[in-house]
Write an enzyme that holds these catalytic residues in place. Structure first.
Site, PDB file in Angstrom:
ATOM      1  N   HIS A  70       0.838  -1.208   0.000  1.00  0.00           N
ATOM      2  CA  HIS A  70       0.000   0.000   0.000  1.00  0.00           C
ATOM      3  C   HIS A  70       0.873   1.258   0.000  1.00  0.00           C
ATOM      4  O   HIS A  70       1.629   1.484   0.938  1.00  0.00           O
ATOM      5  CB  HIS A  70      -0.879  -0.037   1.257  1.00  0.00           C
ATOM      6  CG  HIS A  70      -1.800   1.122   1.417  1.00  0.00           C
ATOM      7  ND1 HIS A  70      -1.757   1.964   2.509  1.00  0.00           N
ATOM      8  CD2 HIS A  70      -2.807   1.589   0.623  1.00  0.00           C
ATOM      9  CE1 HIS A  70      -2.696   2.872   2.396  1.00  0.00           C
ATOM     10  NE2 HIS A  70      -3.347   2.673   1.270  1.00  0.00           N
ATOM     11  N   ARG A  71       0.777   2.033  -1.067  1.00  0.00           N
ATOM     12  CA  ARG A  71       1.641   3.214  -1.275  1.00  0.00           C
ATOM     13  C   ARG A  71       3.119   2.793  -1.290  1.00  0.00           C
ATOM     14  O   ARG A  71       3.988   3.515  -0.805  1.00  0.00           O
ATOM     15  CB  ARG A  71       1.406   4.284  -0.204  1.00  0.00           C
ATOM     16  CG  ARG A  71      -0.056   4.644   0.016  1.00  0.00           C
ATOM     17  CD  ARG A  71      -0.261   5.693   1.088  1.00  0.00           C
ATOM     18  NE  ARG A  71      -1.669   5.778   1.478  1.00  0.00           N
ATOM     19  CZ  ARG A  71      -2.134   6.502   2.477  1.00  0.00           C
ATOM     20  NH1 ARG A  71      -1.313   7.257   3.184  1.00  0.00           N
ATOM     21  NH2 ARG A  71      -3.421   6.511   2.772  1.00  0.00           N
TER      22      ARG A  71
ATOM     23  N   GLU B 115       0.309  -0.790  -4.775  1.00  0.00           N
ATOM     24  CA  GLU B 115      -0.743   0.217  -4.977  1.00  0.00           C
ATOM     25  C   GLU B 115      -0.121   1.585  -4.792  1.00  0.00           C
ATOM     26  O   GLU B 115       0.728   1.763  -3.910  1.00  0.00           O
ATOM     27  CB  GLU B 115      -1.859  -0.001  -3.941  1.00  0.00           C
ATOM     28  CG  GLU B 115      -3.071   0.911  -4.109  1.00  0.00           C
ATOM     29  CD  GLU B 115      -3.064   2.166  -3.258  1.00  0.00           C
ATOM     30  OE1 GLU B 115      -4.015   2.941  -3.356  1.00  0.00           O
ATOM     31  OE2 GLU B 115      -2.079   2.410  -2.504  1.00  0.00           O
TER      32      GLU B 115
ATOM     33  N   ASP C  61      -0.978   6.156  -5.566  1.00  0.00           N
ATOM     34  CA  ASP C  61      -2.013   7.164  -5.807  1.00  0.00           C
ATOM     35  C   ASP C  61      -1.503   8.219  -6.782  1.00  0.00           C
ATOM     36  O   ASP C  61      -0.347   8.644  -6.692  1.00  0.00           O
ATOM     37  CB  ASP C  61      -2.369   7.852  -4.486  1.00  0.00           C
ATOM     38  CG  ASP C  61      -2.648   6.847  -3.383  1.00  0.00           C
ATOM     39  OD1 ASP C  61      -3.711   6.208  -3.429  1.00  0.00           O
ATOM     40  OD2 ASP C  61      -1.781   6.675  -2.491  1.00  0.00           O
TER      41      ASP C  61
ATOM     42  N   HIS D 205      -0.300  10.761  -2.187  1.00  0.00           N
ATOM     43  CA  HIS D 205      -1.623  10.392  -1.690  1.00  0.00           C
ATOM     44  C   HIS D 205      -2.574  11.574  -1.523  1.00  0.00           C
ATOM     45  O   HIS D 205      -3.727  11.528  -1.939  1.00  0.00           O
ATOM     46  CB  HIS D 205      -1.516   9.654  -0.353  1.00  0.00           C
ATOM     47  CG  HIS D 205      -2.863   9.292   0.205  1.00  0.00           C
ATOM     48  ND1 HIS D 205      -3.567  10.126   1.051  1.00  0.00           N
ATOM     49  CD2 HIS D 205      -3.663   8.219  -0.009  1.00  0.00           C
ATOM     50  CE1 HIS D 205      -4.730   9.569   1.345  1.00  0.00           C
ATOM     51  NE2 HIS D 205      -4.808   8.410   0.714  1.00  0.00           N
TER      52      HIS D 205
ATOM     53  N   GLU E   5      -4.242   4.125  -8.305  1.00  0.00           N
ATOM     54  CA  GLU E   5      -5.464   4.754  -7.784  1.00  0.00           C
ATOM     55  C   GLU E   5      -5.556   6.179  -8.294  1.00  0.00           C
ATOM     56  O   GLU E   5      -4.694   7.013  -8.008  1.00  0.00           O
ATOM     57  CB  GLU E   5      -5.490   4.729  -6.247  1.00  0.00           C
ATOM     58  CG  GLU E   5      -6.808   5.314  -5.766  1.00  0.00           C
ATOM     59  CD  GLU E   5      -6.947   5.451  -4.266  1.00  0.00           C
ATOM     60  OE1 GLU E   5      -6.198   4.826  -3.501  1.00  0.00           O
ATOM     61  OE2 GLU E   5      -7.832   6.233  -3.864  1.00  0.00           O
TER      62      GLU E   5
ATOM     63  N   LYS F 197      -6.833   9.628  -8.065  1.00  0.00           N
ATOM     64  CA  LYS F 197      -7.365  10.437  -6.952  1.00  0.00           C
ATOM     65  C   LYS F 197      -8.146  11.636  -7.470  1.00  0.00           C
ATOM     66  O   LYS F 197      -7.856  12.787  -7.128  1.00  0.00           O
ATOM     67  CB  LYS F 197      -6.211  10.894  -6.056  1.00  0.00           C
ATOM     68  CG  LYS F 197      -5.651   9.794  -5.155  1.00  0.00           C
ATOM     69  CD  LYS F 197      -6.549   9.556  -3.965  1.00  0.00           C
ATOM     70  CE  LYS F 197      -5.946   8.592  -2.938  1.00  0.00           C
ATOM     71  NZ  LYS F 197      -6.955   8.066  -2.021  1.00  0.00           N
TER      72      LYS F 197
ATOM     73  N   ASP G  95       0.575  -1.848   4.565  1.00  0.00           N
ATOM     74  CA  ASP G  95       1.794  -1.032   4.680  1.00  0.00           C
ATOM     75  C   ASP G  95       3.001  -1.907   5.016  1.00  0.00           C
ATOM     76  O   ASP G  95       4.131  -1.427   4.978  1.00  0.00           O
ATOM     77  CB  ASP G  95       1.619   0.017   5.787  1.00  0.00           C
ATOM     78  CG  ASP G  95       0.463   0.971   5.527  1.00  0.00           C
ATOM     79  OD1 ASP G  95       0.043   1.086   4.356  1.00  0.00           O
ATOM     80  OD2 ASP G  95      -0.015   1.599   6.499  1.00  0.00           O
TER      81      ASP G  95
HETATM   82  O1  G3P Z   1      -6.453   1.612  -2.909  1.00  0.00           O
HETATM   83  C1  G3P Z   1      -6.588   1.230  -1.583  1.00  0.00           C
HETATM   84  C2  G3P Z   1      -6.357   2.391  -0.647  1.00  0.00           C
HETATM   85  O2  G3P Z   1      -5.156   3.011  -1.011  1.00  0.00           O
HETATM   86  C3  G3P Z   1      -7.474   3.402  -0.667  1.00  0.00           C
HETATM   87  O3  G3P Z   1      -7.327   4.390   0.318  1.00  0.00           O
HETATM   88  O4  G3P Z   1      -6.726   6.615   1.154  1.00  0.00           O
HETATM   89  O5  G3P Z   1      -5.039   4.796   1.207  1.00  0.00           O
HETATM   90  O6  G3P Z   1      -5.696   5.829  -0.953  1.00  0.00           O
HETATM   91  P1  G3P Z   1      -6.147   5.445   0.420  1.00  0.00           P
HETATM   92 MG    MG Z   2      -4.600   4.602  -2.328  1.00  0.00          MG
END
Ligand code: G3P
Ligand code: MG
Length: 239
Positions: free
Chosen positions: A6-7, A33, A35, A48, A108, A110, A228
């Site tokens: 994640h990120r 993943e 953003d 993000h 993702e 945004k 994470d």
């Molecule tokens: O894509 C999953 C997750 O990243 C969505 O929430 O706020 O971490 O971008 P956020």
């Molecule tokens: Mg995200």
């Protein structure tokens, strides 16, 4: 269960930086993943928040800063001095890093706060330029973007991001061209989520950072987690 960083590997590196992505690229996990927002001069960049305030030494909205202004900012020191000098990456830099790795790339979009005209088209063009159509998943909380992305690039998988406990997740996703459900933990572990998974829906769950939550999500039948701590979660729940 499939593991997505994640990120990037954001538990041990500053989120959405090349350091976090280089660490991810060395892990035997399913994917990553990250953003994407659009700069004032129209470059898709990987960060993000709508502003640079939290994760850099600068301030202001991404949409009001040019790429050259963004590239002057330090995106590592807020996390630890060890990462001083990390920059906000462009989408192209991240795609180039993963071009020859086996990872799936969840981009993702945004666009849920600012619509960023042209961003979706630029991201799709970049994915095609790198020939990554089969490895990319385009996701968004902005479901208009999902519908349009599927129209423009039916060959690229789409993920519908949501926080709610949907009564009919698969039906909703199908109605807007969503291929997968990208849900928060509550939907996945409820009866409606578990039933959807049993009937073949692809459910990927964010953000799963504890062993207890990962165990619940695995039992739910969901396909994947965003975490994470990809290295640790892969050791416990990967495969
Ligand atoms: O894509 C999953 C997750 O990243 C969505 O929430 O706020 O971490 O971008 P956020
Ligand atoms: Mg995200």
């Amino acid at each position: 269960m499939e593991i997505f960083a994640h990120r990037g590997a954001s538990g041990s590196c500053p989120e959405n930086t090349m350091a976090a992505f280089r660490k991810t690229a060395g892990l035997a996990i399913t994917g990553v993943e990250f953003d994407v927002h659009l700069t004032a001069d129209g470059e898709p960049v990987v960060i993000h928040d709508e502003t640079v305030d939290r994760t850099t030494d600068g301030n202001g909205m991404v949409k009001d800063l040019t790429l050259s202004e963004i590239k002057k900012l330090d995106a590592g020191s807020w996390f630890s001095r060890e990462f001083e000098g990390e920059r906000i990456p462009t989408l192209m830099e991240v795609l180039a890093l993963f071009e020859h790795t086996p990872h799936r790339l969840n981009i993702e979009l945004k666009s849920d706060v600012f619509p960023y005209p042209g961003m979706r088209e630029k991201v799709i063009a970049a994915v095609r330029e790198f020939g990554l159509e089969q490895r990319v998943i385009l996701s968004s909380f902005d479901h208009e973007t999902i519908r349009e992305a599927k129209r423009e690039a039916p060959e690229i998988e789409t993920g519908v991001l949501f926080m709610e406990i949907l009564a009919d997740g698969p039906g909703y996703a199908a109605s807007i061209g969503g291929d997968a459900l990208h849900s928060a933990i509550p939907y996945a572990v409820r009866e409606s989520g578990q039933r959807a998974a049993a009937e073949g829906a692809v459910i990927r769950v964010f953000t799963v950072n504890s062993r207890e939550h990962a165990e619940m999500v695995r039992r739910s039948g969901a396909r994947a987690i965003f975490t994470d701590h990809p290295e640790e979660m892969a050791g416990l729940f990967g495969g």
